[in-house]
Write an enzyme that holds these catalytic residues in place. Structure first.
Site, PDB file in Angstrom:
ATOM      1  N   CYS A   2       0.836  -1.224   0.040  1.00 50.11           N
ATOM      2  CA  CYS A   2       0.018   0.039  -0.103  1.00 50.11           C
ATOM      3  C   CYS A   2       0.862   1.279   0.010  1.00 50.11           C
ATOM      4  O   CYS A   2       2.160   1.122   0.286  1.00 50.11           O
ATOM      5  CB  CYS A   2      -1.094   0.204   1.177  1.00 50.11           C
ATOM      6  SG  CYS A   2      -1.772  -1.344   1.547  1.00 50.11           S
ATOM      7  N   GLY A  28      -0.061   0.124  -5.002  1.00 51.63           N
ATOM      8  CA  GLY A  28      -1.256  -0.285  -4.896  1.00 51.63           C
ATOM      9  C   GLY A  28      -2.358   0.168  -5.899  1.00 51.63           C
ATOM     10  O   GLY A  28      -2.502   1.279  -5.964  1.00 51.63           O
ATOM     11  N   ASN A 103       0.263   0.541   5.842  1.00 51.87           N
ATOM     12  CA  ASN A 103       1.044  -0.151   4.923  1.00 51.87           C
ATOM     13  C   ASN A 103       1.769  -1.139   5.753  1.00 51.87           C
ATOM     14  O   ASN A 103       2.544  -1.063   6.646  1.00 51.87           O
ATOM     15  CB  ASN A 103       1.944   0.706   4.101  1.00 51.87           C
ATOM     16  CG  ASN A 103       3.024   0.082   3.309  1.00 51.87           C
ATOM     17  OD1 ASN A 103       4.376   0.565   3.020  1.00 51.87           O
ATOM     18  ND2 ASN A 103       2.635  -1.079   2.851  1.00 51.87           N
ATOM     19  N   GLY A 104       1.630  -2.503   5.195  1.00 58.15           N
ATOM     20  CA  GLY A 104       2.427  -3.506   5.994  1.00 58.15           C
ATOM     21  C   GLY A 104       1.392  -4.709   6.115  1.00 58.15           C
ATOM     22  O   GLY A 104       0.203  -4.690   5.863  1.00 58.15           O
ATOM     23  N   TYR A 243      12.735  -3.834  -5.913  1.00 58.39           N
ATOM     24  CA  TYR A 243      11.496  -3.897  -6.622  1.00 58.39           C
ATOM     25  C   TYR A 243      10.527  -2.918  -6.429  1.00 58.39           C
ATOM     26  O   TYR A 243      10.017  -2.227  -7.246  1.00 58.39           O
ATOM     27  CB  TYR A 243      10.965  -5.258  -6.800  1.00 58.39           C
ATOM     28  CG  TYR A 243       9.420  -5.408  -7.360  1.00 58.39           C
ATOM     29  CD1 TYR A 243       9.534  -5.295  -8.880  1.00 58.39           C
ATOM     30  CD2 TYR A 243       8.423  -5.246  -6.422  1.00 58.39           C
ATOM     31  CE1 TYR A 243       8.165  -5.320  -9.579  1.00 58.39           C
ATOM     32  CE2 TYR A 243       7.231  -5.566  -7.473  1.00 58.39           C
ATOM     33  CZ  TYR A 243       7.216  -5.175  -8.832  1.00 58.39           C
ATOM     34  OH  TYR A 243       5.988  -5.395  -9.589  1.00 58.39           O
ATOM     35  N   CYS A 384       6.600 -13.587   1.635  1.00 57.62           N
ATOM     36  CA  CYS A 384       6.705 -12.490   2.444  1.00 57.62           C
ATOM     37  C   CYS A 384       5.510 -12.286   3.331  1.00 57.62           C
ATOM     38  O   CYS A 384       4.307 -12.437   2.827  1.00 57.62           O
ATOM     39  CB  CYS A 384       6.509 -10.961   1.498  1.00 57.62           C
ATOM     40  SG  CYS A 384       6.676  -9.662   2.703  1.00 57.62           S
ATOM     41  N   CYS A 438      15.357  -7.112   6.077  1.00 56.58           N
ATOM     42  CA  CYS A 438      14.635  -8.275   6.147  1.00 56.58           C
ATOM     43  C   CYS A 438      15.004  -8.868   4.619  1.00 56.58           C
ATOM     44  O   CYS A 438      14.620  -8.246   3.910  1.00 56.58           O
ATOM     45  CB  CYS A 438      13.166  -7.965   6.387  1.00 56.58           C
ATOM     46  SG  CYS A 438      12.090  -9.567   6.124  1.00 56.58           S
TER      47      CYS A 438
HETATM   48  P1  AMP Z   1       7.519 -13.942 -13.179  1.00 57.57           P
HETATM   49  O1  AMP Z   1       8.515 -14.137 -14.426  1.00 57.57           O
HETATM   50  O2  AMP Z   1       6.228 -14.317 -13.417  1.00 57.57           O
HETATM   51  O3  AMP Z   1       8.251 -14.501 -12.193  1.00 57.57           O
HETATM   52  O4  AMP Z   1       7.734 -12.590 -12.974  1.00 57.57           O
HETATM   53  C1  AMP Z   1       8.729 -11.550 -12.533  1.00 57.57           C
HETATM   54  C2  AMP Z   1       8.456 -10.098 -12.767  1.00 57.57           C
HETATM   55  O5  AMP Z   1       7.477  -9.841 -11.578  1.00 57.57           O
HETATM   56  C3  AMP Z   1       9.587  -9.454 -12.346  1.00 57.57           C
HETATM   57  O6  AMP Z   1       9.561  -8.433 -13.621  1.00 57.57           O
HETATM   58  C4  AMP Z   1       9.433  -8.503 -11.316  1.00 57.57           C
HETATM   59  O7  AMP Z   1       9.655  -7.213 -11.513  1.00 57.57           O
HETATM   60  C5  AMP Z   1       7.898  -8.612 -10.983  1.00 57.57           C
HETATM   61  N1  AMP Z   1       7.702  -8.658  -9.674  1.00 57.57           N
HETATM   62  C6  AMP Z   1       8.447  -9.067  -8.768  1.00 57.57           C
HETATM   63  N2  AMP Z   1       7.630  -8.914  -7.378  1.00 57.57           N
HETATM   64  C7  AMP Z   1       6.518  -8.814  -7.647  1.00 57.57           C
HETATM   65  C8  AMP Z   1       5.216  -8.604  -6.681  1.00 57.57           C
HETATM   66  N3  AMP Z   1       5.165  -8.626  -5.653  1.00 57.57           N
HETATM   67  N4  AMP Z   1       4.136  -8.451  -7.663  1.00 57.57           N
HETATM   68  C9  AMP Z   1       4.051  -8.165  -8.762  1.00 57.57           C
HETATM   69  N5  AMP Z   1       5.167  -8.328  -9.590  1.00 57.57           N
HETATM   70  C10 AMP Z   1       6.179  -8.559  -9.132  1.00 57.57           C
END
Ligand code: AMP
Length: 468
Positions: A2, A28, A103-104, A243, A384, A438
């Site tokens: 969020c 979000g 958020n969290g 990310y 997570c 973390c």
């Molecule tokens: P995949 O190849 O399906 O594992 O998707 C990888 C992509 O998802 C990467 O480009 C990441 O930037 C992105 N990504 C990483 N964590 C998340 C997340 N929590 N929610 C959505 N996308 C994510």
């Protein structure tokens, strides 16, 4: 995940909050909301499903007068995608109207909720954040900040919160400091936001980031430090830097852009791709990482993939869905960059592997001679529990397969993941110094007590089917 925001003593606070949560949209996209409080202490709320731009217009903002506001953009990690779970949570208490943006993810929310329900509490949502509202309302502490403190000391897990109680804003970050929160000055008022990019957009100057356990009161723009929450070992979410946060933000005292470039440089040192002719990112989260990779490797940086920025929620009918892979809606390769070449593709992380597999097929179809896939973080091996929407172990490709298996599954010539040590060093952790990050999703080293019931198997997809 969020985005949260608070405004104190700024005219037309709802419009400031609107712009601020616009800048936090990446945190979000499910719902957005603002509660504004006027000079008389009356609060008005507007919340809706969808993007900030879809939820608010001239009329809805005009209906939110006042110089105090709380804003929120939501991506659910607990609770379902329904309007009842949209935030800010809003309630009337004996201290006046209360608006809370969280958020969290709280790790003891279920236990506390069961206890509250047994005592007669009525919940209007399934989100964990409402537990904090109930704990504040039921506290017998003598002051509003005493009530909030008592509530925050009872919940565990990750919380950065902005709370309006009456016309006073309170902001706090849990003592492990999982999620970011920054304070800015705007005229004689103040703005609190998940990320500094929101302060930039509303024209606020960054005053400070809240440190783990910090608790502040903002009354008519005057910021007062309150005694800190009980200390715990610090555990900042490294994935915010890898990310989640925007590269134009400063998070945990670091420039996100600087960290991402360094992640790319470290990746090039750990996993070079000799003989490759061009490097490009999977835009946009790994742009800075590809830049860093190019800098160290000397391999020319290009734009090999173009991202459609207008994807939002896409509707395709079931027959189209068979032909149009989801990934094609979002990305398209630039044939001129790729054809006949040995290419390095840099991405920030690999989650299920499905997007990446589709991308590799696309890059091969555009004529790549060789595809070398590089990831600027280690294999994700666990979910997570603190607010990032990573799936369960069963869905995480890195939890169930070796690097060689993943290389074959993706159909690449080589695959390289940045090491845990390399990632932490790039994020600013000095070697040999006790860590303050973390990294549970990569290492399984969870900083809070975890029970298996916190790791529910939402659904389990066999590897072959996931890639089909
Ligand atoms: P995949 O190849 O399906 O594992 O998707 C990888 C992509 O998802 C990467 O480009 C990441 O930037 C992105 N990504 C990483 N964590 C998340 C997340 N929590 N929610 C959505 N996308 C994510």
């Amino acid at each position: 995940m969020c985005g949260i925001l608070g405004v104190s003593a700024v005219p037309d606070a709802a419009r400031v909050a609107y712009l601020g949560i616009y800048a936090l949209q990446h945190r979000g996209q499910e719902s957005a909301g603002i509660v504004a409080i006027d000079q008389d202490g009356s609060a008005r709320s507007h919340r809706g499903m969808g993007l900030v731009s879809e939820t608010f217009n001239e009329a809805t903002l005009n209906a939110l007068p006042g110089d105090v506001a709380v804003g929120h953009t939501r991506y659910s990690t607990t609770g379902s995608t329904v309007l009842a779970n949209a935030q800010p949570c809003y309630a009337n208490t004996r201290c006046g109207p209360l608006a809370l943006a969280h958020n969290g993810n709280l790790t003891n929310a279920k236990t506390l909720k069961d206890e509250l329900v047994r005592e007669g509490a009525i919940f209007s949502s399934s989100s964990d954040s409402e537990v904090i509202v109930h704990l504040i309302a039921r506290s017998n502490a003598a002051t509003p900040e005493g009530q909030i403190r008592e509530a925050l000391e009872r919940v565990d897990g990750a919380y950065s919160v902005v709370i309006a109680l009456g016309r006073t804003i309170y902001a706090a970050v849990d003592s492990r400091g999982f999620r970011p929160l920054a304070i800015g000055r705007l005229g004689s008022g103040a703005v609190v936001a998940s990320e500094t990019c929101a302060l930039d957009l509303v024209g606020a100057s960054v005053a400070c980031e809240l440190q783990p356990g910090e608790f502040v009161r903002i009354e008519d723009g005057v910021i007062t430090q309150l005694p800190r929450l009980s200390p715990r070992p610090v555990s900042r979410c490294v994935f915010e830097l890898v990310y989640f946060s925007r590269p134009d933000s400063r998070v945990f005292g670091e420039s996100v852009d600087r960290v991402r470039r360094e992640l790319g440089r470290s990746l090039a040192r750990e996993h070079p791709a000799p003989g490759a002719e061009v490097v490009f990112s999977v835009p946009d989260s790994s742009n800075a990482m590809a830049l860093g990779f190019s800098e160290v490797s000397g391999i020319k940086l290009e734009h090999g993939l173009i991202r459609n920025h207008y994807v939002g929620r896409t509707f395709i009918n079931p027959t189209q869905a068979l032909r149009v892979a989801k990934v094609k809606i979002k990305f398209n390769p630039v044939r001129e960059v790729i054809e006949g070449r040995s290419v390095v593709v840099v991405d920030d992380s690999l989650v299920r592997g499905t997007t990446s597999k589709g991308l590799v097929q696309m890059i091969r179809a555009a004529g790549a001679r060789e595809v070398h896939f590089r990831l600027a973080s280690p294999p994700i091996t666990g979910p997570c529990l603190y607010g990032i929407d990573t799936p369960t172990r069963a869905e995480l490709i890195g939890a169930n397969h070796t690097v060689d298996e993943i290389r074959d599954y993706l159909g690449v010539d080589s695959l390289g993941y940045l090491s845990l040590e390399g990632m932490l060093r790039a994020a600013g952790q000095a070697p040999g110094v006790p860590g303050h990050f973390c990294h549970a999703c990569f290492s399984g080293d969870y900083p809070t007590p975890v029970s298996e019931e916190l790791v529910p198997l939402r659904h389990s997809i066999p590897l072959a089917a996931a890639g089909a």
